[in-house]
Design a protein around this motif. Structure first.
Motif, PDB file in Angstrom:
ATOM      1  N   UNK A 411       0.840  -1.207   0.000  1.00  0.00           N
ATOM      2  CA  UNK A 411       0.000   0.000   0.000  1.00  0.00           C
ATOM      3  C   UNK A 411       0.873   1.255   0.000  1.00  0.00           C
ATOM      4  N   UNK A 412       1.950   1.221   0.775  1.00  0.00           N
ATOM      5  CA  UNK A 412       2.844   2.383   0.833  1.00  0.00           C
ATOM      6  C   UNK A 412       3.536   2.612  -0.509  1.00  0.00           C
ATOM      7  N   UNK A 413       3.963   1.527  -1.164  1.00  0.00           N
ATOM      8  CA  UNK A 413       4.613   1.648  -2.468  1.00  0.00           C
ATOM      9  C   UNK A 413       3.627   2.186  -3.506  1.00  0.00           C
ATOM     10  N   UNK A 414       2.367   1.673  -3.476  1.00  0.00           N
ATOM     11  CA  UNK A 414       1.341   2.151  -4.420  1.00  0.00           C
ATOM     12  C   UNK A 414       1.087   3.636  -4.250  1.00  0.00           C
ATOM     13  N   UNK A 415       1.006   4.089  -2.999  1.00  0.00           N
ATOM     14  CA  UNK A 415       0.774   5.510  -2.744  1.00  0.00           C
ATOM     15  C   UNK A 415       1.927   6.368  -3.281  1.00  0.00           C
ATOM     16  N   UNK A 416       3.153   5.869  -3.110  1.00  0.00           N
ATOM     17  CA  UNK A 416       4.314   6.607  -3.612  1.00  0.00           C
ATOM     18  C   UNK A 416       4.296   6.691  -5.139  1.00  0.00           C
ATOM     19  N   UNK A 417       3.926   5.573  -5.795  1.00  0.00           N
ATOM     20  CA  UNK A 417       3.851   5.570  -7.262  1.00  0.00           C
ATOM     21  C   UNK A 417       2.780   6.548  -7.749  1.00  0.00           C
ATOM     22  N   UNK A 418       1.618   6.546  -7.072  1.00  0.00           N
ATOM     23  CA  UNK A 418       0.537   7.465  -7.458  1.00  0.00           C
ATOM     24  C   UNK A 418       0.976   8.918  -7.289  1.00  0.00           C
ATOM     25  N   UNK A 419       1.707   9.209  -6.217  1.00  0.00           N
ATOM     26  CA  UNK A 419       2.187  10.580  -6.009  1.00  0.00           C
ATOM     27  C   UNK A 419       3.169  10.983  -7.097  1.00  0.00           C
ATOM     28  N   UNK A 420       4.049  10.066  -7.495  1.00  0.00           N
ATOM     29  CA  UNK A 420       5.003  10.353  -8.571  1.00  0.00           C
ATOM     30  C   UNK A 420       4.278  10.581  -9.896  1.00  0.00           C
ATOM     31  N   UNK A 421       3.256   9.763 -10.154  1.00  0.00           N
ATOM     32  CA  UNK A 421       2.486   9.940 -11.387  1.00  0.00           C
ATOM     33  C   UNK A 421       1.804  11.315 -11.426  1.00  0.00           C
ATOM     34  N   UNK A 422       1.284  11.741 -10.281  1.00  0.00           N
ATOM     35  CA  UNK A 422       0.657  13.071 -10.217  1.00  0.00           C
ATOM     36  C   UNK A 422       1.690  14.168 -10.468  1.00  0.00           C
ATOM     37  N   UNK A 423       2.894  14.013  -9.921  1.00  0.00           N
ATOM     38  CA  UNK A 423       3.954  15.004 -10.150  1.00  0.00           C
ATOM     39  C   UNK A 423       4.336  15.058 -11.630  1.00  0.00           C
ATOM     40  N   UNK A 424       4.456  13.885 -12.268  1.00  0.00           N
ATOM     41  CA  UNK A 424       4.802  13.848 -13.691  1.00  0.00           C
ATOM     42  C   UNK A 424       3.703  14.498 -14.523  1.00  0.00           C
ATOM     43  N   UNK A 425       2.448  14.196 -14.183  1.00  0.00           N
ATOM     44  CA  UNK A 425       1.328  14.771 -14.921  1.00  0.00           C
ATOM     45  C   UNK A 425       1.309  16.302 -14.802  1.00  0.00           C
ATOM     46  N   UNK A 426       1.570  16.791 -13.579  1.00  0.00           N
ATOM     47  CA  UNK A 426       1.588  18.246 -13.371  1.00  0.00           C
ATOM     48  C   UNK A 426       2.715  18.909 -14.163  1.00  0.00           C
ATOM     49  N   UNK A 427       3.912  18.286 -14.166  1.00  0.00           N
ATOM     50  CA  UNK A 427       5.039  18.851 -14.898  1.00  0.00           C
ATOM     51  C   UNK A 427       4.780  18.860 -16.403  1.00  0.00           C
ATOM     52  N   UNK A 428       4.147  17.802 -16.924  1.00  0.00           N
ATOM     53  CA  UNK A 428       3.814  17.759 -18.338  1.00  0.00           C
ATOM     54  C   UNK A 428       2.835  18.844 -18.727  1.00  0.00           C
ATOM     55  N   UNK A 429       1.880  19.082 -17.829  1.00  0.00           N
ATOM     56  CA  UNK A 429       0.899  20.126 -18.093  1.00  0.00           C
ATOM     57  C   UNK A 429       1.557  21.509 -18.136  1.00  0.00           C
ATOM     58  N   UNK A 430       2.561  21.719 -17.273  1.00  0.00           N
ATOM     59  CA  UNK A 430       3.264  23.009 -17.291  1.00  0.00           C
ATOM     60  C   UNK A 430       4.064  23.197 -18.583  1.00  0.00           C
ATOM     61  N   UNK A 431       4.640  22.096 -19.094  1.00  0.00           N
ATOM     62  CA  UNK A 431       5.429  22.193 -20.312  1.00  0.00           C
ATOM     63  C   UNK A 431       4.543  22.447 -21.514  1.00  0.00           C
ATOM     64  N   UNK A 432       3.385  21.794 -21.575  1.00  0.00           N
ATOM     65  CA  UNK A 432       2.522  21.911 -22.758  1.00  0.00           C
ATOM     66  C   UNK A 432       1.537  23.061 -22.671  1.00  0.00           C
ATOM     67  N   UNK A 433       1.510  23.778 -21.570  1.00  0.00           N
ATOM     68  CA  UNK A 433       0.552  24.864 -21.405  1.00  0.00           C
ATOM     69  C   UNK A 433       0.831  25.998 -22.398  1.00  0.00           C
TER      70      UNK A 433
END
Length: 433
Positions: A411-433
């Motif tokens: 569960x802890x590993x899954x939460x960490x992966x989800x947080x990383x995915x959210x960070x990647x998604x946010x960074x991609x949105x900033x680049x393509x904005x």
């Protein structure tokens, strides 16, 4: 103070230092300790060395091997010779040869090693035999594991061995392991590979752990027999059937003796095999009879028949067990396995006649118990070839101080992966904005 040094510059500095301190500089000899013992007949109370790690002794191998083979234990290297690319144990054997006898008060040796002398070399190898010689003579008093990155030229972990033939009564028959790998302070500025040092306070604590001789988180006290093991050979019966299939026909045709046949002979052999494709035999003689009728006119030599039998053979757990002329099962080389069995916990003294001890009833009983408990429940028809049993010694220091660390919850590993995915998604949105 006495000593010997091979490096000319270090030798000169040492003699200069001896003169500055009012010592007799002539006590420092120049030359290779392995081939030129420049202190013959001398015995000392204390011996210290920090030899180079993994030094090759190829240049002096003739002299070293000559002393080992001609003088045996009357020389310095009677216990055995290490690999040609690591002379660590030659240094230690040389130092042990300089110890005073217990009747003269005995001696103590301290030498710095890397991890290799602890476990390199299988049972009855040169390194293992040297460890056996030291441990069974009850000379190994302690091994202390030091932090890595302590030395200028290398960052590897180091260990120092304390060897003595005048152990205190409480230490006799035992070996102390001290884990001092966490006793260090980081240097403000590194010097080559040296990034750590041991403070005076930490040295005092390591000394206290050694002197107290008490079991604890950082200290293990083990009987000397605990470092020995028997390397046994576990055999399993040969079970074969012979089948004629695309795979086995290919194996026959690829065999070297078959490839040497002329075209006509190879074609006749292939035709005979094709005609019997899909046939299976549980006995070799039935297979050779079936093929022999078709190949009688060829008069194939024995190597070719041997290659045919080997190519068509397939292992089958349901097939009958092959036996020899005495009715004993034949071993299957491909299923042969080796196991390490701990030595029985009985007093051991060094004996040059190793084979005599391997065959003792106590050792045989320990092997039989291991076979019964650890092997036969899984492979019921296995047996031990006692003639191949070897005795070895190693010092698995890190194993004795190993602490199991459970993996993180999923569960802890899954939460960490989800947080990383959210960070990647946010960074991609900033680049393509």
């Amino acid at each position: 103070m006495f000593g010997q040094e091979l490096n000319a510059e270090t030798y000169a500095i040492c003699r200069s230092d001896m003169m500055l301190k009012g010592q007799d500089a002539s006590h420092i000899a120049y030359g290779n300790s392995f081939s030129e013992d420049n202190h013959p007949g001398h015995r000392f109370d204390y011996l210290l060395a920090n030899p180079p790690f993994g030094v090759e002794w190829k240049k002096v191998q003739d002299e070293v091997r000559g002393e080992h083979e001609t003088r045996g234990f009357d020389g310095r290297f009677g216990a055995g010779l290490p690999r040609i690319n690591d002379g660590s144990f030659l240094f230690l054997q040389h130092m042990i040869s300089k110890m005073k006898s217990p009747e003269e008060g005995g001696s103590r040796v301290a030498i710095v090693f890397n991890a290799s002398p602890l476990f390199t070399g299988g049972a009855e190898s040169g390194e293992s035999e040297i460890r056996r010689w030291i441990i069974e003579n009850d000379w190994l008093e302690a091994v202390v594991a030091l932090p890595d990155q302590l030395f200028y030229n290398t960052g590897i972990s180091t260990y120092f061995w304390i060897v003595a033939n005048r152990k205190d009564p409480a230490r006799r028959g035992k070996v102390q392991l001290v884990d001092a790998r966490q006793y260090f302070t980081r240097m403000r500025r590194s010097l080559g590979e040296k990034r750590k040092e041991i403070s005076a306070t930490q040295i005092d604590e390591i000394t206290r752990l050694y002197g107290a001789f008490e079991e604890g988180e950082r200290v293990k006290v083990l009987p000397k027999e605990a470092f020995g093991f028997m390397r046994i050979t576990v055999e399993r019966p040969l079970r074969l059937r012979w089948e004629i299939s695309d795979e086995t026909i290919g194996a026959v045709e690829a065999a070297k003796p078959v490839r040497k046949l002329d075209d006509e002979e190879r074609e006749a052999l292939r035709a005979a095999l094709d005609e019997r494709r899909g046939m299976s035999f549980t006995e070799e003689k039935h297979m050779t009879q079936a093929l022999g009728e078709a190949l009688r006119d060829l008069d194939l030599p024995k190597p070719v028949w041997k290659a045919i039998c080997a190519g068509l053979a397939a292992r089958d757990e349901e097939a009958p067990i092959f036996t020899n002329g005495k009715g004993d099962p034949k071993p299957d080389r491909e299923l042969r396995d080796n196991e390490n069995v701990p030595l029985p916990s009985e007093p051991i003294t060094y004996d040059e006649n190793l084979a005599g001890r391997v065959g003792s009833l106590t050792y045989r009983s320990a092997i039989d118990d291991y076979l019964r408990d650890e092997v036969l429940p899984y492979v019921p028809h296995a047996w031990v070839d006692y003639e191949k049993t070897k005795i070895g010694y190693e010092i698995p220091l890190t194993r004795h101080f190993y602490k199991y660390v459970p993996p993180r919850p999923l569960e802890e590993i899954d939460q960490e992966i989800e947080a990383l995915e959210e960070d990647i998604k946010r960074l991609l949105e900033e680049v393509t904005r």
